[in-house]
Every structure is written in C-alpha cells, then in structure tokens.
Design a protein around this motif. Structure first.
Motif, PDB file in Angstrom:
ATOM      1  N   ALA A  40       0.817  -1.220   0.000  1.00 42.62           N
ATOM      2  CA  ALA A  40       0.000   0.000   0.000  1.00 42.62           C
ATOM      3  C   ALA A  40       0.848   1.267   0.000  1.00 42.62           C
ATOM      4  CB  ALA A  40      -0.954  -0.004   1.188  1.00 42.62           C
ATOM      5  N   ARG A  41       2.146   1.156   0.270  1.00 46.57           N
ATOM      6  CA  ARG A  41       3.032   2.317   0.185  1.00 46.57           C
ATOM      7  C   ARG A  41       3.163   2.790  -1.263  1.00 46.57           C
ATOM      8  NH1 ARG A  41       8.163   0.754   4.099  1.00 46.57           N
ATOM      9  NH2 ARG A  41       7.076   1.029   6.093  1.00 46.57           N
ATOM     10  N   GLY A  42       2.849   1.895  -2.207  1.00 46.32           N
ATOM     11  CA  GLY A  42       2.888   2.245  -3.623  1.00 46.32           C
ATOM     12  C   GLY A  42       4.291   2.199  -4.199  1.00 46.32           C
ATOM     13  N   GLY A  43       4.406   2.652  -5.438  1.00 44.19           N
ATOM     14  CA  GLY A  43       5.699   2.734  -6.126  1.00 44.19           C
ATOM     15  C   GLY A  43       6.462   1.429  -6.100  1.00 44.19           C
ATOM     16  N   PRO A  44       7.754   1.486  -5.758  1.00 42.19           N
ATOM     17  CA  PRO A  44       8.566   0.277  -5.772  1.00 42.19           C
ATOM     18  C   PRO A  44       8.090  -0.770  -4.762  1.00 42.19           C
ATOM     19  CG  PRO A  44       9.809   2.105  -4.838  1.00 42.19           C
ATOM     20  CD  PRO A  44       8.535   2.664  -5.392  1.00 42.19           C
ATOM     21  N   TRP A  45       7.453  -0.331  -3.681  1.00 41.31           N
ATOM     22  CA  TRP A  45       6.925  -1.264  -2.680  1.00 41.31           C
ATOM     23  C   TRP A  45       5.826  -2.134  -3.293  1.00 41.31           C
ATOM     24  CZ3 TRP A  45       9.226  -1.735   2.002  1.00 41.31           C
ATOM     25  CH2 TRP A  45      10.123  -0.710   2.360  1.00 41.31           C
ATOM     26  N   ALA A  46       4.913  -1.503  -4.012  1.00 38.37           N
ATOM     27  CA  ALA A  46       3.821  -2.247  -4.641  1.00 38.37           C
ATOM     28  C   ALA A  46       4.358  -3.217  -5.683  1.00 38.37           C
ATOM     29  CB  ALA A  46       2.820  -1.273  -5.273  1.00 38.37           C
ATOM     30  N   GLU A  47       5.373  -2.799  -6.407  1.00 37.54           N
ATOM     31  CA  GLU A  47       5.940  -3.640  -7.463  1.00 37.54           C
ATOM     32  C   GLU A  47       6.756  -4.799  -6.885  1.00 37.54           C
ATOM     33  OE1 GLU A  47       9.074  -3.134 -11.101  1.00 37.54           O
ATOM     34  OE2 GLU A  47       7.723  -1.465 -10.672  1.00 37.54           O
ATOM     35  N   ALA A  48       7.667  -4.516  -5.961  1.00 33.48           N
ATOM     36  CA  ALA A  48       8.560  -5.541  -5.423  1.00 33.48           C
ATOM     37  C   ALA A  48       7.817  -6.603  -4.616  1.00 33.48           C
ATOM     38  CB  ALA A  48       9.640  -4.894  -4.557  1.00 33.48           C
ATOM     39  N   LEU A  49       6.718  -6.204  -3.966  1.00 28.62           N
ATOM     40  CA  LEU A  49       5.983  -7.122  -3.089  1.00 28.62           C
ATOM     41  C   LEU A  49       4.638  -7.536  -3.665  1.00 28.62           C
ATOM     42  CD1 LEU A  49       6.802  -5.271   0.251  1.00 28.62           C
ATOM     43  CD2 LEU A  49       7.941  -7.299  -0.690  1.00 28.62           C
ATOM     44  N   ALA A  50       4.427  -7.315  -4.958  1.00 26.14           N
ATOM     45  CA  ALA A  50       3.145  -7.584  -5.610  1.00 26.14           C
ATOM     46  C   ALA A  50       2.696  -9.034  -5.447  1.00 26.14           C
ATOM     47  CB  ALA A  50       3.232  -7.237  -7.092  1.00 26.14           C
ATOM     48  N   GLN A  51       1.393  -9.223  -5.298  1.00 22.58           N
ATOM     49  CA  GLN A  51       0.817 -10.552  -5.267  1.00 22.58           C
ATOM     50  C   GLN A  51       1.118 -11.226  -6.599  1.00 22.58           C
ATOM     51  OE1 GLN A  51       0.382 -10.125  -1.854  1.00 22.58           O
ATOM     52  NE2 GLN A  51      -1.016 -11.802  -2.241  1.00 22.58           N
TER      53      GLN A  51
END
Length: 85
Positions: A40-51
């Motif tokens: 939910a932090r978005g950006g690289p966080w959403a991409e690196a930890l994506a389901q």
C-alpha cells in the motif's frame, strides 16, 4: 505492534533498503497482512511485493507462508527464490 523487516537480494535493491523497524496499525496479524500493508506504500513497494510475484518470506529466520501469525518484536524477511548453479 512494532516489528523488524529485512529485505534481501533484488527486493533489497528495488526498495533501496535492507532493513526497517516499523510500527504496524492494528489488524495486521500475519505475514500476508504485512506484505499487503507494505504494498500500500505504492511505487517500488507495490511492485517488489506484488501478489503473484515469486517471493519467499521468513518469520524469525524460519521459512514461512503468508498465513504465519506475527508477534511484537518479530522479524519478517522478504527475498526472491534462490536458484543454484
């Protein structure tokens, strides 16, 4: 609840951090919840930890899955699958 986060290999590189201490909001009870919270932090966080992304997780240095409950002061780690060669 405060926990320790650790990130390894390509996950660490994508997030530009190796570790972090984080205070979690109430309602976060499992490693999967932690992953969603960080996404939910978005950006690289959403991409690196994506389901759906190949990602390993550990709880207090033991391989775990998303249903593993967390406890105050625990360590949760995220890293890509490791291949040999």
């Amino acid at each position: 609840m405060q926990i320790q986060l650790r990130f390894f290999a390509s996950v660490r590189e994508a997030l530009n951090t190796a570790q972090e201490s984080v205070e979690l909001p109430s309602g976060i009870r499992t490693i999967g919840d932690v992953r969603l919270h960080l996404q939910a932090r978005g950006g690289p966080w959403a991409e690196a930890l994506a389901q759906g992304r190949a990602l390993r997780m550990a709880y207090n240095q033991q391989m775990s899955d998303e249903s593993t409950p967390i406890t105050p002061g625990c360590e949760v780690a995220f890293f890509p699958p490791v291949t040999g060669g």
